[in-house]
Design a protein around this motif. Structure first.
Motif, PDB file in Angstrom:
ATOM      1  N   THR A 167      -0.398  -2.447  -2.427  1.00 35.60           N
ATOM      2  CA  THR A 167      -0.586  -1.618  -3.613  1.00 35.60           C
ATOM      3  C   THR A 167       0.500  -0.555  -3.666  1.00 35.60           C
ATOM      4  O   THR A 167       0.747   0.139  -2.681  1.00 35.60           O
ATOM      5  N   HIS A 227      -1.770   3.498  -8.337  1.00 36.45           N
ATOM      6  CA  HIS A 227      -2.962   3.198  -9.112  1.00 36.45           C
ATOM      7  C   HIS A 227      -2.777   3.639 -10.550  1.00 36.45           C
ATOM      8  O   HIS A 227      -2.317   4.749 -10.798  1.00 36.45           O
ATOM      9  N   GLY A 263      -5.270   4.182 -13.300  1.00 33.65           N
ATOM     10  CA  GLY A 263      -6.687   4.150 -13.618  1.00 33.65           C
ATOM     11  C   GLY A 263      -7.417   3.372 -12.544  1.00 33.65           C
ATOM     12  O   GLY A 263      -7.233   3.618 -11.348  1.00 33.65           O
ATOM     13  N   LEU A 264      -8.243   2.393 -12.948  1.00 38.10           N
ATOM     14  CA  LEU A 264      -8.976   1.586 -11.977  1.00 38.10           C
ATOM     15  C   LEU A 264      -8.109   0.459 -11.424  1.00 38.10           C
ATOM     16  O   LEU A 264      -8.411  -0.117 -10.389  1.00 38.10           O
ATOM     17  N   LEU A 265      -7.030   0.135 -12.148  1.00 35.72           N
ATOM     18  CA  LEU A 265      -6.172  -0.986 -11.757  1.00 35.72           C
ATOM     19  C   LEU A 265      -5.213  -0.544 -10.667  1.00 35.72           C
ATOM     20  O   LEU A 265      -4.471   0.409 -10.836  1.00 35.72           O
ATOM     21  N   SER A 266      -5.242  -1.233  -9.531  1.00 35.92           N
ATOM     22  CA  SER A 266      -4.248  -0.924  -8.504  1.00 35.92           C
ATOM     23  C   SER A 266      -3.065  -1.869  -8.689  1.00 35.92           C
ATOM     24  O   SER A 266      -3.202  -3.081  -8.641  1.00 35.92           O
TER      25      SER A 266
END
Lengths: 237, 66
Positions: free
Chosen positions: A10, A13, A15-18
């Motif tokens: 990763t 990030h 938001g919620l999307l990595s």
């Protein structure tokens, strides 16, 4: 020993999307293909010539599997082929997987081969198997196609139907693992060889990986087209 | 553990690839005109056999690096 990571790292990030490094590579590959497509439809001479030649060869290859119904399914399987091929080869470019930032004694690359990530290959294979079901239902009708899976004519037929469901799931898994495994094995091989002998020796392996990338793209799309042609033909039973 | 996984996992595919190659060469010997056709199918079959070894390799890599 060089550090080898099985899963994509990763980067940040959103938001919620990595956002992982192979996700970025996939976006780049998609953008590249879009640019080539725009050039093709714009009538750019060199691009049109090369692509026409390549697509003609591809058409002949898939015509062997599909026969007369090739025109219906050629666009989708050719899309799979071109995308997987370019993603495989993109991972071999210099800089992909080697340029990155230092993080806890290991290097996290900014780019990682798109198909060297199990999420990508699993996404592709689930999409492909989903399309097989869709085409099967479209060609044979819902009841006729589902009778392959849920069959109440006898206890033996019922068990065979359950086996069909399991085999459909395992097809998706094996497609994903075959592509992912071949590409990640190639990357590990290149890293290990470059670690053992730094100069020149990895060149033949690089050429071999170009070949493997092509073969795996052919294998993936060939299997998907065989599944499609099996699912869309009526079987007398 | 990792070594054993790939050692056992490579046995079957090694045999399979050997058999595919042997039969392919035999077929080309019998029918040399069909060489390009046979070679294409042979490479496809080899890729399928090789995939089994690749599964073992992935499992052993997972054992080693995670």
């Amino acid at each position: 020993m060089p550090h080898i990571s099985i899963k994509a790292e990763t980067l940040f990030h959103a938001g919620l999307l990595s956002v992982t490094n192979s996700f970025i590579t996939n976006i780049l590959v998609a953008l590249l293909l879009i640019v080539v497509a725009v050039m093709y439809y714009g009538g750019q001479k060199t691009v049109t010539g090369i692509l026409d030649l390549a697509l003609r060869g591809l058409y002949g290859l898939f015509a062997m599997v599909f026969g007369d119904s090739i025109n219906k399914y050629f666009p989708v399987v050719a899309t799979f082929f071109i995308y997987i091929l370019i993603a495989n080869w993109f991972g071999l470019l210099p800089g992909v997987g080697s340029i990155g930032f230092r993080h806890e004694e290991s290097i996290v690359p900014f780019l990682r081969g798109g198909t060297a990530d199990l999420s990508t290959t699993l996404g592709l294979s689930v999409l492909a198997i989903g399309l097989v079901q869709f085409y099967g239902i479209r060609e044979l009708g819902f009841r006729a196609y589902m009778s392959k899976f849920i069959n109440l004519r006898g206890p033996m037929d019922f068990v065979l139907g359950l086996l069909e469901i399991i085999s459909e799931l395992s097809r998706a898994l094996s497609l994903a693992f075959r592509l992912f495994g071949n590409i990640i094995a190639g990357e590990v091989l290149l890293v290990i060889v470059a670690f053992l002998i730094p100069y020149f020796v990895s060149l033949p392996f690089l050429v071999f990986e170009i070949f493997v990338g092509l073969i795996q793209a052919v294998v993936f799309t060939m299997l998907v087209s065989i599944f499609i042609s099996v699912a869309t033909t009526k079987h007398s039973a | 553990m990792m070594g054993t996984t790939i050692a056992i996992g490579a046995l079957g595919p090694a045999l399979a690839i050997g058999m595919i190659g042997a039969k392919g060469v035999e077929a080309i010997g019998r029918n040399p005109e069909a060489q390009s056709n046979i070679t294409t199918n042979m490479i496809l079959a080899i890729a399928f056999a090789e995939a089994v070894a690749i599964y073992a390799l992935v499992v052993s890599l997972i054992i080693k690096f995670t």
